[in-house]
Enzyme design. Structure first.
Site, PDB file in Angstrom:
ATOM      1  N   TYR A  93      -5.508   8.698   3.493  1.00  0.00           N
ATOM      2  CA  TYR A  93      -4.815   7.436   3.764  1.00  0.00           C
ATOM      3  C   TYR A  93      -5.645   6.570   4.727  1.00  0.00           C
ATOM      4  O   TYR A  93      -5.933   5.403   4.454  1.00  0.00           O
ATOM      5  CB  TYR A  93      -3.419   7.736   4.338  1.00  0.00           C
TER       6      TYR A  93
ATOM      7  N   ALA B 151       0.865  -1.189   0.000  1.00  0.00           N
ATOM      8  CA  ALA B 151       0.000   0.000   0.000  1.00  0.00           C
ATOM      9  C   ALA B 151       0.893   1.228   0.000  1.00  0.00           C
ATOM     10  O   ALA B 151       2.096   1.143   0.247  1.00  0.00           O
ATOM     11  CB  ALA B 151      -0.887   0.010   1.249  1.00  0.00           C
TER      12      ALA B 151
ATOM     13  N   ASP C 138      -2.418  16.107  12.674  1.00  0.00           N
ATOM     14  CA  ASP C 138      -1.792  15.320  13.748  1.00  0.00           C
ATOM     15  C   ASP C 138      -2.633  15.372  15.024  1.00  0.00           C
ATOM     16  O   ASP C 138      -2.741  16.424  15.657  1.00  0.00           O
ATOM     17  CB  ASP C 138      -0.408  15.914  14.094  1.00  0.00           C
TER      18      ASP C 138
ATOM     19  N   HIS D  50       9.068   9.329   9.147  1.00  0.00           N
ATOM     20  CA  HIS D  50       8.817   8.851  10.509  1.00  0.00           C
ATOM     21  C   HIS D  50       9.825   9.415  11.498  1.00  0.00           C
ATOM     22  O   HIS D  50      11.004   9.583  11.183  1.00  0.00           O
ATOM     23  CB  HIS D  50       8.835   7.323  10.542  1.00  0.00           C
TER      24      HIS D  50
HETATM   25  P1  NAD Z   1       6.703   0.259   3.033  1.00  0.00           P
HETATM   26  O1  NAD Z   1       6.468   1.320   2.016  1.00  0.00           O
HETATM   27  O2  NAD Z   1       8.078   0.064   3.554  1.00  0.00           O
HETATM   28  O3  NAD Z   1       6.173  -1.147   2.461  1.00  0.00           O
HETATM   29  C1  NAD Z   1       5.162  -1.272   1.504  1.00  0.00           C
HETATM   30  C2  NAD Z   1       5.660  -2.258   0.448  1.00  0.00           C
HETATM   31  O4  NAD Z   1       4.633  -2.498  -0.494  1.00  0.00           O
HETATM   32  C3  NAD Z   1       6.850  -1.718  -0.342  1.00  0.00           C
HETATM   33  O5  NAD Z   1       7.853  -2.719  -0.421  1.00  0.00           O
HETATM   34  C4  NAD Z   1       6.265  -1.393  -1.720  1.00  0.00           C
HETATM   35  O6  NAD Z   1       7.231  -1.527  -2.759  1.00  0.00           O
HETATM   36  C5  NAD Z   1       5.150  -2.405  -1.813  1.00  0.00           C
HETATM   37  N1  NAD Z   1       4.025  -1.992  -2.668  1.00  0.00           N
HETATM   38  C6  NAD Z   1       3.300  -0.843  -2.584  1.00  0.00           C
HETATM   39  N2  NAD Z   1       2.331  -0.849  -3.524  1.00  0.00           N
HETATM   40  C7  NAD Z   1       2.445  -2.021  -4.197  1.00  0.00           C
HETATM   41  C8  NAD Z   1       1.726  -2.622  -5.260  1.00  0.00           C
HETATM   42  N3  NAD Z   1       0.693  -2.002  -5.846  1.00  0.00           N
HETATM   43  N4  NAD Z   1       2.110  -3.837  -5.694  1.00  0.00           N
HETATM   44  C9  NAD Z   1       3.149  -4.487  -5.117  1.00  0.00           C
HETATM   45  N5  NAD Z   1       3.871  -3.979  -4.118  1.00  0.00           N
HETATM   46  C10 NAD Z   1       3.527  -2.766  -3.657  1.00  0.00           C
HETATM   47  O7  NAD Z   1       5.684   0.537   4.222  1.00  0.00           O
HETATM   48  P2  NAD Z   1       5.661  -0.036   5.725  1.00  0.00           P
HETATM   49  O8  NAD Z   1       6.021   1.064   6.639  1.00  0.00           O
HETATM   50  O9  NAD Z   1       6.366  -1.333   5.796  1.00  0.00           O
HETATM   51  O10 NAD Z   1       4.098  -0.275   5.874  1.00  0.00           O
HETATM   52  C11 NAD Z   1       3.523  -1.526   5.511  1.00  0.00           C
HETATM   53  C12 NAD Z   1       2.026  -1.448   5.660  1.00  0.00           C
HETATM   54  O11 NAD Z   1       1.707  -1.092   6.997  1.00  0.00           O
HETATM   55  C13 NAD Z   1       1.355  -0.408   4.775  1.00  0.00           C
HETATM   56  O12 NAD Z   1       0.148  -0.954   4.291  1.00  0.00           O
HETATM   57  C14 NAD Z   1       1.089   0.752   5.715  1.00  0.00           C
HETATM   58  O13 NAD Z   1      -0.039   1.471   5.320  1.00  0.00           O
HETATM   59  C15 NAD Z   1       0.842   0.029   7.027  1.00  0.00           C
HETATM   60  N6  NAD Z   1       1.149   0.808   8.241  1.00  0.00           N
HETATM   61  C16 NAD Z   1       2.429   1.220   8.511  1.00  0.00           C
HETATM   62  C17 NAD Z   1       2.703   1.922   9.696  1.00  0.00           C
HETATM   63  C18 NAD Z   1       4.109   2.365  10.066  1.00  0.00           C
HETATM   64  O14 NAD Z   1       4.291   2.894  11.172  1.00  0.00           O
HETATM   65  N7  NAD Z   1       5.111   2.156   9.215  1.00  0.00           N
HETATM   66  C19 NAD Z   1       1.656   2.230  10.588  1.00  0.00           C
HETATM   67  C20 NAD Z   1       0.363   1.797  10.271  1.00  0.00           C
HETATM   68  C21 NAD Z   1       0.122   1.071   9.104  1.00  0.00           C
HETATM   69  N1  UDP Z   2       7.243  14.303  14.046  1.00  0.00           N
HETATM   70  C1  UDP Z   2       8.008  15.424  14.270  1.00  0.00           C
HETATM   71  N2  UDP Z   2       9.033  15.673  13.402  1.00  0.00           N
HETATM   72  C2  UDP Z   2       9.329  14.868  12.338  1.00  0.00           C
HETATM   73  C3  UDP Z   2       8.532  13.702  12.138  1.00  0.00           C
HETATM   74  C4  UDP Z   2       7.493  13.462  13.010  1.00  0.00           C
HETATM   75  O1  UDP Z   2       7.776  16.190  15.203  1.00  0.00           O
HETATM   76  O2  UDP Z   2      10.260  15.158  11.568  1.00  0.00           O
HETATM   77  C5  UDP Z   2       6.138  14.014  14.973  1.00  0.00           C
HETATM   78  C6  UDP Z   2       4.783  13.934  14.294  1.00  0.00           C
HETATM   79  O3  UDP Z   2       4.190  15.207  14.236  1.00  0.00           O
HETATM   80  C7  UDP Z   2       4.038  12.961  15.224  1.00  0.00           C
HETATM   81  C8  UDP Z   2       5.135  12.048  15.767  1.00  0.00           C
HETATM   82  O4  UDP Z   2       6.373  12.740  15.534  1.00  0.00           O
HETATM   83  O5  UDP Z   2       3.491  13.666  16.309  1.00  0.00           O
HETATM   84  C9  UDP Z   2       5.192  10.712  15.062  1.00  0.00           C
HETATM   85  O6  UDP Z   2       5.190  10.969  13.665  1.00  0.00           O
HETATM   86  P1  UDP Z   2       5.397   9.843  12.572  1.00  0.00           P
HETATM   87  O7  UDP Z   2       5.360  10.498  11.227  1.00  0.00           O
HETATM   88  O8  UDP Z   2       6.612   9.037  12.914  1.00  0.00           O
HETATM   89  O9  UDP Z   2       4.155   8.884  12.767  1.00  0.00           O
HETATM   90  P2  UDP Z   2       2.560   9.191  12.735  1.00  0.00           P
HETATM   91  O10 UDP Z   2       2.142   9.285  14.174  1.00  0.00           O
HETATM   92  O11 UDP Z   2       2.326  10.406  11.938  1.00  0.00           O
HETATM   93  O12 UDP Z   2       2.025   7.947  12.081  1.00  0.00           O
END
Ligand code: NAD
Ligand code: UDP
Length: 328
Positions: free
Chosen positions: A140, A74, A284, A188
């Site tokens: 999103y 995604a 946020d 992040h």
């Molecule tokens: P990421 O971008 O590192 O991983 C997503 C992967 O999916 C990538 O490898 C990308 O190449 C692949 N991808 C995207 N669209 C594609 C498609 N159409 N076909 C095939 N591959 C595709 O992201 P992440 O941080 O590992 O997040 C993974 C999932 O978790 C996502 O769905 C994201 O929305 C969800 N999520 C992440 C967080 C977080 O804190 N990172 C928090 C909540 C939810």
């Molecule tokens: N944040 C920040 N500076 C940055 C990136 C993030 O102050 O450069 C803050 C952001 O506003 C949030 C928290 O850190 O309050 C976590 O953000 P992140 O983007 O890691 O995750 P989110 O909670 O948005 O999924």
């Protein structure tokens, strides 16, 4: 039987693939490599392609005996989703629809997938329970909620069983030091703080210090990526044991402010991290903390790395060893 992991070359996906391989599962990975990295895939059969490409997905399902899918693929940048909603509906909603169609075609009835705390929007109460109102404040979060609803109707009509895992803030890196977080652009907090510690950035911008929290900065619930990965394996087990479709929060239940994270990183790295206060980032919420009691009691999830120091230490090991991320 094999587990298909979409987005398995991404941050959370690659950590989940590592845990699946460690317990001897046959793993098939589908990833476009658009935001993922080939070298983050530590094993299994990697098929490079897009989940929206139905013929490609049919080929993958035709080649392997898949009994469960873990769906990470995604787009996940909140800001970008507000500028380009179509891009998010197309990949997250349409991509999931194609995946569900092909699953149905091949009789695959189990799916575990990445949802998010962003489905809740601004919470009325913390910690947030799964029964809380869902009212996303960005595109999103809306697309993820739509994905959840689609699965509900595929269950109702075709007995597809799903587990939606609503993650709070994923952070940290695998204990092997081989894989970690490398997003481009990075948005992040934890990686940005550590890139600043490494001198890759001049300073970390704190988005707002006038929130109604103790130090005025936003509070989030950070959860180690390997604990998240463990929950996916438990969710696959749950579905293989005929568990009913359900939604679970994944978080630690503890809140850390932006300044807490920066100060912890200073302690762990022994370095001072230049900080500057900037405007609030649009959309946020002040405080997001999960209640993960449901995942603990129903899935038997036991997070093992629930401590900000451990999370940052693991991420720091990764960033020091890979200052430029995956070099491919
Ligand atoms: P990421 O971008 O590192 O991983 C997503 C992967 O999916 C990538 O490898 C990308 O190449 C692949 N991808 C995207 N669209 C594609 C498609 N159409 N076909 C095939 N591959 C595709 O992201 P992440 O941080 O590992 O997040 C993974 C999932 O978790 C996502 O769905 C994201 O929305 C969800 N999520 C992440 C967080 C977080 O804190 N990172 C928090 C909540 C939810
Ligand atoms: N944040 C920040 N500076 C940055 C990136 C993030 O102050 O450069 C803050 C952001 O506003 C949030 C928290 O850190 O309050 C976590 O953000 P992140 O983007 O890691 O995750 P989110 O909670 O948005 O999924």
């Amino acid at each position: 039987m094999a587990v298909l992991v979409t987005g398995g070359a991404g941050y959370i996906g690659s950590h989940t693939v590592a845990e699946l391989l460690a317990r001897g599962e046959e793993v098939v990975i589908v990833d476009s490599l658009e935001t993922g990295h080939r070298t983050s895939v530590l094993g299994g059969a990697l098929h490079v392609g897009d989940i929206r490409d139905k013929a490609f997905l049919e080929g993958v399902f035709g080649q392997h005996d898949i009994d469960a899918v873990i769906h990470f693929a995604a787009y996940s940048l909140v800001g970008e989703s507000m500028q380009n909603p179509a891009k998010y509906y197309d990949n997250n909603v349409h991509g999931t629809l194609v995946l569900l169609q092909v699953m149905q075609q091949f009789g695959v009835k189990r799916i575990v997938f990445s949802s998010t705390a962003a489905t809740y929007g601004e919470p009325e109460r913390t910690p947030i329970e799964e029964t809380a109102k869902t009212n996303p404040t960005n595109v999103y979060g809306e697309t993820k909620l739509t994905m959840e609803r689609m699965m509900r109707w595929f269950d109702e009509t075709h007995s597809l069983k799903y587990v939606a895992l609503r993650y709070f803030n994923a952070a940290g890196a695998h204990e092997s030091g081989l894989i970690g977080e490398d997003h481009c652009p990075e948005t992040h907090l934890v990686p940005i703080v550590l890139q600043t510690a490494l001198g890759k950035r001049d300073e970390i911008a704190v988005f707002g210090n006038d929130y109604p929290t103790e130090d005025g900065t936003c509070i989030r619930d950070y959860i180690h990526v390997s604990d998240l990965a463990d929950a996916h394996l438990l969710a696959v087990d749950y579905l293989r044991q005929d568990g009913e479709s359900d939604v679970f929060n994944l978080g630690s239940g503890n809140g850390f402010s932006v300044l807490d994270v920066i100060h912890t990183a200073e302690r762990v790295t022994g370095l001072s991290i230049p900080t500057v206060i900037r405007e609030r980032r649009a959309g946020d919420p002040a405080v997001l903390i999960a209640s993960a009691d449901k995942a603990k009691s129903i899935l038997g999830w036991k997070p093992k790395r629930e401590n900000m120091e451990i999370i940052i230490q693991s991420a720091w090991r990764w960033h020091q060893a890979h200052p430029n991320g995956y070099v491919e």
